[in-house]
Design a protein around this motif. Structure first.
Motif, PDB file in Angstrom:
ATOM      1  N   GLN A  48       0.822  -1.202   0.000  1.00 41.84           N
ATOM      2  CA  GLN A  48       0.000   0.000   0.000  1.00 41.84           C
ATOM      3  C   GLN A  48       0.865   1.265   0.000  1.00 41.84           C
ATOM      4  O   GLN A  48       0.633   2.199   0.757  1.00 41.84           O
ATOM      5  N   MET A  51       1.389   6.754  -3.688  1.00 39.75           N
ATOM      6  CA  MET A  51       1.940   7.186  -4.966  1.00 39.75           C
ATOM      7  C   MET A  51       1.324   8.546  -5.305  1.00 39.75           C
ATOM      8  O   MET A  51       0.197   8.604  -5.783  1.00 39.75           O
ATOM      9  N   LEU A  53       0.573  12.107  -7.189  1.00 44.48           N
ATOM     10  CA  LEU A  53       0.466  12.549  -8.572  1.00 44.48           C
ATOM     11  C   LEU A  53       1.086  13.940  -8.651  1.00 44.48           C
ATOM     12  O   LEU A  53       0.714  14.821  -7.878  1.00 44.48           O
ATOM     13  N   GLU A  61      -1.586  14.512  -3.230  1.00 37.48           N
ATOM     14  CA  GLU A  61      -1.763  13.259  -2.500  1.00 37.48           C
ATOM     15  C   GLU A  61      -3.227  12.858  -2.680  1.00 37.48           C
ATOM     16  O   GLU A  61      -4.090  13.262  -1.915  1.00 37.48           O
ATOM     17  N   TYR A  64      -3.661   7.403  -4.467  1.00 39.96           N
ATOM     18  CA  TYR A  64      -3.158   6.277  -5.257  1.00 39.96           C
ATOM     19  C   TYR A  64      -2.192   5.468  -4.400  1.00 39.96           C
ATOM     20  O   TYR A  64      -1.360   6.021  -3.693  1.00 39.96           O
ATOM     21  N   ARG A  65      -2.307   4.155  -4.489  1.00 40.27           N
ATOM     22  CA  ARG A  65      -1.429   3.275  -3.704  1.00 40.27           C
ATOM     23  C   ARG A  65      -1.051   2.057  -4.529  1.00 40.27           C
ATOM     24  O   ARG A  65      -1.912   1.403  -5.105  1.00 40.27           O
ATOM     25  N   ILE A  66       0.239   1.754  -4.534  1.00 39.27           N
ATOM     26  CA  ILE A  66       0.728   0.529  -5.166  1.00 39.27           C
ATOM     27  C   ILE A  66       0.446  -0.609  -4.185  1.00 39.27           C
ATOM     28  O   ILE A  66       0.783  -0.511  -3.006  1.00 39.27           O
ATOM     29  N   GLU A  77       0.418  -5.297  -8.866  1.00 34.74           N
ATOM     30  CA  GLU A  77      -0.986  -4.891  -8.733  1.00 34.74           C
ATOM     31  C   GLU A  77      -1.805  -6.173  -8.644  1.00 34.74           C
ATOM     32  O   GLU A  77      -1.753  -7.009  -9.547  1.00 34.74           O
ATOM     33  N   GLN A  91      -4.157   0.937 -14.894  1.00 37.78           N
ATOM     34  CA  GLN A  91      -3.843   1.267 -13.503  1.00 37.78           C
ATOM     35  C   GLN A  91      -2.400   0.880 -13.183  1.00 37.78           C
ATOM     36  O   GLN A  91      -1.643   1.661 -12.607  1.00 37.78           O
ATOM     37  N   THR A  92      -2.009  -0.307 -13.574  1.00 43.02           N
ATOM     38  CA  THR A  92      -0.645  -0.775 -13.333  1.00 43.02           C
ATOM     39  C   THR A  92       0.358   0.114 -14.052  1.00 43.02           C
ATOM     40  O   THR A  92       1.366   0.533 -13.465  1.00 43.02           O
ATOM     41  N   THR A  94      -0.004   3.196 -14.959  1.00 42.35           N
ATOM     42  CA  THR A  94       0.005   4.522 -14.326  1.00 42.35           C
ATOM     43  C   THR A  94       0.909   4.524 -13.108  1.00 42.35           C
ATOM     44  O   THR A  94       1.734   5.431 -12.934  1.00 42.35           O
ATOM     45  N   TYR A  95       0.788   3.525 -12.245  1.00 40.62           N
ATOM     46  CA  TYR A  95       1.654   3.445 -11.066  1.00 40.62           C
ATOM     47  C   TYR A  95       3.118   3.352 -11.476  1.00 40.62           C
ATOM     48  O   TYR A  95       3.990   3.983 -10.872  1.00 40.62           O
TER      49      TYR A  95
END
Length: 126
Positions: A48, A51, A53, A61, A64-66, A77, A91-92, A94-95
């Motif tokens: 968690q 991440m 932006l 903040e 977003y959380r990996i 992910e 989503q993956t 983007t992280y």
């Protein structure tokens, strides 16, 4: 270790978790078990991981959380869904892009054979 070597070990750990638990559980259960297994294998692991932006001069903040980050190199992910779709892949990616990571694993535990639920995601040259 290289990203590919780490990813191979992660996949081995994920296979062990899936073999023990099978499909049908919540994503959070698989996340905790995979996190435990990776730590036990001696990896530096964060779960968690926030991440932020960054847009122009501001850092947002926005929640977003990996799911899991291994050795500060490989993004994991996790999903427990009927079928992976393009949004999960996006989503993956983007992280990975936000963190500058080259390799990610999108893993869906809600499958009969885990190898059918694993996608390697590459951002740039590896």
């Amino acid at each position: 270790m290289t990203e590919n070597q780490i990813a191979n070990k992660i996949i081995g750990c994920a296979l062990e978790v899936h073999k023990a638990l099978g499909p049908g559980l919540l994503e959070s259960a698989y996340q905790e078990c995979l996190f435990y297994k990776l730590v036990k294998e001696g990896f530096t692991v964060e779960k968690q991981k926030p991440m932020p932006l960054v847009f122009q001069e501001i850092k947002l903040e926005v929640g977003y959380r990996i799911d899991i980050l291994v050795e500060n190199k490989v993004v994991i992910e996790l999903k427990s869904v009927e079928i992976l779709n393009d949004v999960h892949l996006a989503q993956t990616l983007t992280y990975m892009r936000l963190g500058g990571y080259k390799l990610g694993l999108l893993i869906n535990f809600n499958v009969s054979l885990l190898k059918q639920g694993i996608k390697r995601v590459i951002n740039g040259e590896l």
